[in-house]
Design a protein around this motif. Sequence first.
Motif, short mmCIF file in Angstrom:
data_model
loop_
_atom_site.label_atom_id
_atom_site.label_comp_id
_atom_site.label_asym_id
_atom_site.label_seq_id
_atom_site.Cartn_x
_atom_site.Cartn_y
_atom_site.Cartn_z
N PRO A 1 -5.34 10.32 -8.47
CA PRO A 1 -3.95 10.32 -8.91
C PRO A 1 -3.68 11.34 -10.02
O PRO A 1 -4.53 11.60 -10.87
N VAL A 2 -2.49 11.90 -9.97
CA VAL A 2 -1.99 12.71 -11.08
C VAL A 2 -1.46 11.75 -12.14
O VAL A 2 -0.73 10.81 -11.82
N LYS A 3 -1.81 11.97 -13.36
CA LYS A 3 -1.44 11.05 -14.43
C LYS A 3 -0.01 11.32 -14.91
O LYS A 3 0.23 12.00 -15.90
N ARG A 4 0.95 10.82 -14.16
CA ARG A 4 2.34 10.93 -14.55
C ARG A 4 3.13 9.82 -13.86
O ARG A 4 2.70 9.29 -12.85
N GLU A 5 4.27 9.49 -14.45
CA GLU A 5 5.13 8.49 -13.84
C GLU A 5 5.93 9.10 -12.70
O GLU A 5 6.16 10.31 -12.67
N ARG A 6 6.34 8.27 -11.79
CA ARG A 6 7.23 8.74 -10.72
C ARG A 6 8.57 9.15 -11.32
O ARG A 6 9.00 8.60 -12.33
N PRO A 7 9.26 10.11 -10.70
CA PRO A 7 10.60 10.48 -11.18
C PRO A 7 11.54 9.28 -11.13
O PRO A 7 11.37 8.36 -10.33
N VAL A 8 12.53 9.31 -11.99
CA VAL A 8 13.56 8.27 -12.00
C VAL A 8 14.65 8.68 -11.03
O VAL A 8 15.15 9.81 -11.07
N TYR A 9 15.04 7.75 -10.14
CA TYR A 9 16.04 8.05 -9.13
C TYR A 9 17.34 7.28 -9.42
O TYR A 9 17.39 6.42 -10.29
N GLY A 10 18.36 7.59 -8.66
CA GLY A 10 19.62 6.88 -8.79
C GLY A 10 20.60 7.59 -9.71
O GLY A 10 20.44 8.77 -10.05
N ASN A 11 21.64 6.89 -10.13
CA ASN A 11 22.67 7.46 -10.98
C ASN A 11 22.07 7.93 -12.30
O ASN A 11 21.28 7.22 -12.92
N ALA A 12 22.43 9.13 -12.71
CA ALA A 12 21.81 9.72 -13.90
C ALA A 12 22.88 10.18 -14.88
O ALA A 12 23.91 10.74 -14.49
N GLN A 13 22.62 9.98 -16.15
CA GLN A 13 23.50 10.48 -17.20
C GLN A 13 23.20 11.96 -17.44
O GLN A 13 22.05 12.41 -17.33
N PRO A 14 24.23 12.75 -17.80
CA PRO A 14 24.01 14.19 -18.02
C PRO A 14 23.14 14.46 -19.23
O PRO A 14 23.19 13.72 -20.22
N LEU A 15 22.34 15.50 -19.15
CA LEU A 15 21.54 15.92 -20.29
C LEU A 15 22.36 16.74 -21.28
O LEU A 15 22.06 16.78 -22.48
N GLU A 16 23.37 17.41 -20.76
CA GLU A 16 24.26 18.22 -21.60
C GLU A 16 25.67 17.60 -21.60
O GLU A 16 26.00 16.78 -20.74
N VAL B 1 0.84 -1.20 0.00
CA VAL B 1 0.00 0.00 0.00
C VAL B 1 0.88 1.25 0.00
O VAL B 1 0.61 2.21 -0.74
N GLN B 2 1.92 1.24 0.81
CA GLN B 2 2.84 2.38 0.83
C GLN B 2 3.42 2.64 -0.56
O GLN B 2 3.47 3.80 -1.02
N GLN B 3 3.85 1.58 -1.24
CA GLN B 3 4.43 1.75 -2.57
C GLN B 3 3.40 2.32 -3.54
O GLN B 3 3.73 3.17 -4.39
N ARG B 4 2.16 1.86 -3.43
CA ARG B 4 1.11 2.37 -4.32
C ARG B 4 0.86 3.85 -4.07
O ARG B 4 0.62 4.62 -5.00
N VAL B 5 0.91 4.28 -2.79
CA VAL B 5 0.77 5.71 -2.50
C VAL B 5 1.92 6.48 -3.12
O VAL B 5 1.71 7.52 -3.77
N LEU B 6 3.14 6.00 -2.95
CA LEU B 6 4.30 6.68 -3.54
C LEU B 6 4.18 6.76 -5.05
O LEU B 6 4.63 7.73 -5.68
N ASP B 7 3.55 5.75 -5.65
CA ASP B 7 3.37 5.74 -7.10
C ASP B 7 2.21 6.60 -7.56
O ASP B 7 2.04 6.81 -8.77
N GLY B 8 1.36 7.07 -6.60
CA GLY B 8 0.31 8.01 -7.00
C GLY B 8 -1.08 7.71 -6.50
O GLY B 8 -1.99 8.53 -6.68
N MET B 9 -1.32 6.55 -5.90
CA MET B 9 -2.66 6.23 -5.40
C MET B 9 -3.02 7.16 -4.24
O MET B 9 -2.20 7.41 -3.35
N GLY B 10 -4.23 7.69 -4.24
CA GLY B 10 -4.70 8.50 -3.12
C GLY B 10 -5.06 7.63 -1.94
O GLY B 10 -5.51 6.49 -2.09
N LEU B 11 -4.87 8.17 -0.72
CA LEU B 11 -5.19 7.44 0.50
C LEU B 11 -5.97 8.34 1.44
O LEU B 11 -5.52 9.45 1.77
N ILE B 12 -7.13 7.87 1.89
CA ILE B 12 -7.95 8.60 2.86
C ILE B 12 -8.04 7.74 4.12
O ILE B 12 -8.58 6.63 4.10
#
Length: 239
Positions: A219-234, A83-94
């Motif tokens: 829920p907001v219709k968007r994916e969760r941000p990508v975390y961890g090591n990231a390649q540069p955009l520039e 349930v916690q993971q689903r909330v982090l992914d965007g599910m609303g919780l009341i």
Amino acid sequence: MNITVWNEFRHEQRNDKVKAIYPQGIHAVLASFLQEENHHVTTATLDEAQHGLTDEVLNKTDVLLWWGHIAHDEVDDAIVQKVQQRVLDGMGLIVLHSGHFSKIFKTLMGTSCDLKWREATDKERLWVVDPSHPIAAGIGEYVELENEEMYGEHFDIPAPDELIFVSWFTGGEVFRSGVTYKRGNGKIFYFRPGHETYPTYHNEQIQTILKNAVQWAAPVKRERPVYGNAQPLETLKGE
């Protein structure tokens, strides 16, 4: 929206007073008025397999309502993590009433979530302190509940993102009864009224607040941000 109403469903089977108010369970009453908004509403209870919260159910749930009281410890930790993971992914919780002590709410808050309480048929005056908030739409300056269980400060929760309702009780106590949080992509609303021995969820104003809350928590219709090591955009200097 796809809404799941989760209820411990123990008091209604053991206490004749509760059964008289909610003969089919608190979850059935909550589901019935939410269905009036043309949502697809299902229910789940503690004693079902996986507490009724299978991967299939959770993955298609947009907003989850949670009511628990006397059996918080019986909720499987693995289900709480899902349930916690689903909330982090965007599910609303009341989270409702004594759900303040649920494993999922305490996990998401990171505090004890403890408070003062008294079951003595106090009158509750639920004041709207953020009249511009969409959860308060259609509600006057306050909602008066003739009989309710008292919850009093200090409420050991993190400072809310938003404070919408503050309660006053006959005994003189006050309580932060309607608060919101954001966790990951998900939105959380804690709402205090709803003790099992009083017909609070039959109150039309309480129903209006919960209908509003479901819309707000969608829920907001968007994916969760990508975390961890990231390649540069520039292109980096020196490469």
